[in-house]
Design an enzyme around this catalytic site. Sequence first.
Site, mmCIF file in Angstrom:
data_model
loop_
_atom_site.group_PDB
_atom_site.id
_atom_site.type_symbol
_atom_site.label_atom_id
_atom_site.label_comp_id
_atom_site.label_asym_id
_atom_site.label_seq_id
_atom_site.Cartn_x
_atom_site.Cartn_y
_atom_site.Cartn_z
ATOM 1 N N GLU A 44 -21.186 6.120 12.264
ATOM 2 C CA GLU A 44 -20.602 4.867 11.789
ATOM 3 C C GLU A 44 -21.352 4.355 10.550
ATOM 4 O O GLU A 44 -20.737 3.837 9.621
ATOM 5 C CB GLU A 44 -20.614 3.828 12.925
ATOM 6 C CG GLU A 44 -20.159 2.439 12.548
ATOM 7 C CD GLU A 44 -18.733 2.322 12.021
ATOM 8 O OE1 GLU A 44 -18.004 3.330 12.004
ATOM 9 O OE2 GLU A 44 -18.362 1.225 11.583
ATOM 10 N N GLU A 79 -17.250 4.232 2.774
ATOM 11 C CA GLU A 79 -16.087 3.378 2.550
ATOM 12 C C GLU A 79 -16.309 2.357 1.444
ATOM 13 O O GLU A 79 -15.421 2.129 0.636
ATOM 14 C CB GLU A 79 -15.760 2.591 3.834
ATOM 15 C CG GLU A 79 -15.063 3.399 4.890
ATOM 16 C CD GLU A 79 -14.703 2.539 6.088
ATOM 17 O OE1 GLU A 79 -15.620 1.981 6.718
ATOM 18 O OE2 GLU A 79 -13.520 2.422 6.393
ATOM 19 N N HIS A 90 -29.078 23.584 11.186
ATOM 20 C CA HIS A 90 -28.039 24.626 11.230
ATOM 21 C C HIS A 90 -27.164 24.619 9.977
ATOM 22 O O HIS A 90 -26.088 25.199 9.976
ATOM 23 C CB HIS A 90 -27.179 24.456 12.485
ATOM 24 C CG HIS A 90 -27.943 24.666 13.754
ATOM 25 N ND1 HIS A 90 -28.425 25.896 14.133
ATOM 26 C CD2 HIS A 90 -28.349 23.793 14.708
ATOM 27 C CE1 HIS A 90 -29.079 25.782 15.285
ATOM 28 N NE2 HIS A 90 -29.056 24.500 15.650
ATOM 29 N N ASN A 135 7.548 -2.962 5.631
ATOM 30 C CA ASN A 135 6.272 -2.301 5.904
ATOM 31 C C ASN A 135 6.579 -1.167 6.868
ATOM 32 O O ASN A 135 7.206 -1.398 7.903
ATOM 33 C CB ASN A 135 5.308 -3.315 6.541
ATOM 34 C CG ASN A 135 3.998 -2.673 6.974
ATOM 35 O OD1 ASN A 135 3.631 -1.608 6.482
ATOM 36 N ND2 ASN A 135 3.310 -3.320 7.889
ATOM 37 N N GLY A 136 6.153 0.048 6.530
ATOM 38 C CA GLY A 136 6.429 1.196 7.405
ATOM 39 C C GLY A 136 6.984 2.344 6.586
ATOM 40 O O GLY A 136 6.824 2.381 5.364
ATOM 41 N N TRP A 183 0.900 -1.154 0.000
ATOM 42 C CA TRP A 183 0.000 0.000 0.000
ATOM 43 C C TRP A 183 0.934 1.199 0.000
ATOM 44 O O TRP A 183 1.602 1.472 0.990
ATOM 45 C CB TRP A 183 -0.873 -0.024 1.234
ATOM 46 C CG TRP A 183 -1.981 0.984 1.235
ATOM 47 C CD1 TRP A 183 -3.203 0.864 0.657
ATOM 48 C CD2 TRP A 183 -1.978 2.260 1.877
ATOM 49 N NE1 TRP A 183 -3.946 1.992 0.893
ATOM 50 C CE2 TRP A 183 -3.218 2.863 1.636
ATOM 51 C CE3 TRP A 183 -1.032 2.950 2.628
ATOM 52 C CZ2 TRP A 183 -3.543 4.121 2.111
ATOM 53 C CZ3 TRP A 183 -1.349 4.216 3.100
ATOM 54 C CH2 TRP A 183 -2.610 4.787 2.846
HETATM 55 C C1 F6R Z 1 -13.438 1.810 9.178
HETATM 56 C C2 F6R Z 1 -12.136 1.427 9.648
HETATM 57 C C3 F6R Z 1 -11.164 2.488 10.072
HETATM 58 C C4 F6R Z 1 -10.486 2.066 11.373
HETATM 59 C C5 F6R Z 1 -9.389 3.067 11.759
HETATM 60 C C6 F6R Z 1 -8.761 2.710 13.083
HETATM 61 O O1 F6R Z 1 -14.187 0.738 8.734
HETATM 62 O O2 F6R Z 1 -11.850 0.260 9.722
HETATM 63 O O3 F6R Z 1 -11.793 3.720 10.210
HETATM 64 O O4 F6R Z 1 -11.472 1.997 12.368
HETATM 65 O O5 F6R Z 1 -8.397 3.081 10.766
HETATM 66 O O6 F6R Z 1 -8.225 1.428 13.066
HETATM 67 P P1 F6R Z 1 -7.865 0.672 14.402
HETATM 68 O O7 F6R Z 1 -9.123 0.394 15.129
HETATM 69 O O8 F6R Z 1 -7.159 -0.568 13.967
HETATM 70 O O9 F6R Z 1 -6.985 1.588 15.188
#
Ligand code: F6R
Length: 609
Positions: A482, A489, A505, A101-102, A75
């Site tokens: 959510e 997403e 508002h 990775n990083g 990624w």
């Molecule tokens: C949404 C989603 C992201 C994670 C966010 C935090 O479906 O998966 O918004 O919630 O990147 O990830 P965590 O919980 O692994 O820190």
Amino acid sequence: MCGIVGYTGPREAGPILIEGLGRLEYRGYDSAGIALVDEEGALFVEKKAGKLVNLQAAIADRTPHASLGVAHTRWATHGRPNDLNAHPHQDCTGEITVVHNGIIENFRELRDELEARGHALRSETDTEALAHLVEDAYQGDLSAAVREALGRVEGAYALVVMHRGERSRLIGARHNVPLVVGLNGEESFLASDVAAILAHTDKVVFLQEGDIADVRPTGVTITSLTGEPLDRPVSTIDWTPEAAEKGGHATFMEKEIHEQPEALAQSLAGRVSPAGGVAAPELDEMADTFRRVTRVELVACGTAYYAAMVGAAALQEWTGLPSRVTVGSEFRYSPPPVDTNTLVVAVTQSGETADTIAPTRWAREQGCPIVAITNTVGSAITREADAVMFLQAGPEIAVAASKTFVTQVTTLVTLAATIAKARGAMAEAAELELGAALRHLPEAAARTLELAAHVPAMAQRYAGSRGFMFIGRGYSFPAALEGALKLKEVSYIHAEGYAAGELKHGPISLLDAECPLVAVATRSRVYDKLMSNVMEGRARDARVIAVATEGDEAIGRFADEVVFVPPTHEALSPVLAVIPLQLFAYHTALARGNDVDQPRNLAKSVTVE
Ligand code: F6R
């Protein structure tokens, strides 16, 4: 962000690595690559932009016999997602291969310096610099060379390095990015997470910050960056490989939405007594701390942030302590005032989110007591905390979170009740009422899935909408947020989540016949207020989709579409209300032909800032 897997042992490395990459694709998927050292010591490398299938097609008839190799799914952070920038990367000689990775933060200086010394770097990546640093440091011992090279590196990494001449050895290193070693008698693995290797072994060593793992087929030796030997326990993972498979569903997201009753039951195990008492035994040592703290600061990102909003509301309501949640990336650079009486609660499914870990670490340095809530045993956040509550939800493979949202909510609610009890702020009747609702929740979630049987057809009808407005009040507000996030997403349709009272508002101007209003209208103290806001939307021609409590006969007068959920405790209402919204997002995405498990531009675990 990326996924790494490495193998050394007597079997064919190629298929094992490709299968492992398949399990890691959710971590990132803009390109993939593999490097194998064959029986003659020759290096085979193939890298392809796009999803893993492209790599599979490229190596289909030409994978060499090899018992050592590394593979990577990327990624992109530095360098465009193309074949050249895909991992693995080699040094000038082609002897050394690296997957990473990083982010190497000082990679520009390192690249300039390496080039000035005559190294030829071919890609635009930060990772390639590592291969050349190891090349410079190599004097016959790969582990020593990796340690020396990493002494020059600033940033975050999980990496695996192999040398063409050391035919059964992999060196792994971890700093702020996850990496696990898998052990299986005559063969060993390195991987970003256990999902990649669970089909082969349940014995793993979770590497810790600064660990260097010297991995051979028959075992692993771990040292620090400066070479001191370190003892790390071997953990037995009780997730079956099947738990990480789709289990008969078309996608992981569908499977994970449907396994929420089971995930909730697992998550609540040991936290609610048959008589209805609520307690988290893993917090026993924190009782004195809970009595003395004067405020609670929660930190999280994305879905975890919305779950933490529910937690903050319950904490404030039941303990009387000022409680608020801040997204990690804001907390990090504009931290709230904290002191040793500020309890910090970090919520992160992966336990590896850089934006959540950094502020938590900072708070720990200020002397704040820390509770971490995570799904991932051995993850980075667990090392920042005085106590950890695990979600116990099992692996979540789909990029879009579902079962981890609902288990985060219940875990936070359990935490809030535990703190309230420690402070003598929760009456027994209130505890028992909550306990009964928690015990009933898995069954209520199963009933919610049944009640949502018409959601796929509804999603088909609305899949062409221009946008959606989600609203809620009180505990239903985080559920609305959510629901909107899920829809964005996976369906790529714009959706806003708003506190219902805010509609008038400003955002009400977006509403018309092409922009439906989704109201989280479960029974609550503010139900009537919410209905007034729904009427405001209806008056602007918006079609109304309502999530309402079973038995609400009036709702049909306000809404064009209704999905019912069973009644529950108000603080737990987001757990049930979100389920039809997850299904709505999922089926809207399917109707639009999207890849729901791997939505564009996203990664499951965001380990960079
Ligand atoms: C949404 C989603 C992201 C994670 C966010 C935090 O479906 O998966 O918004 O919630 O990147 O990830 P965590 O919980 O692994 O820190």
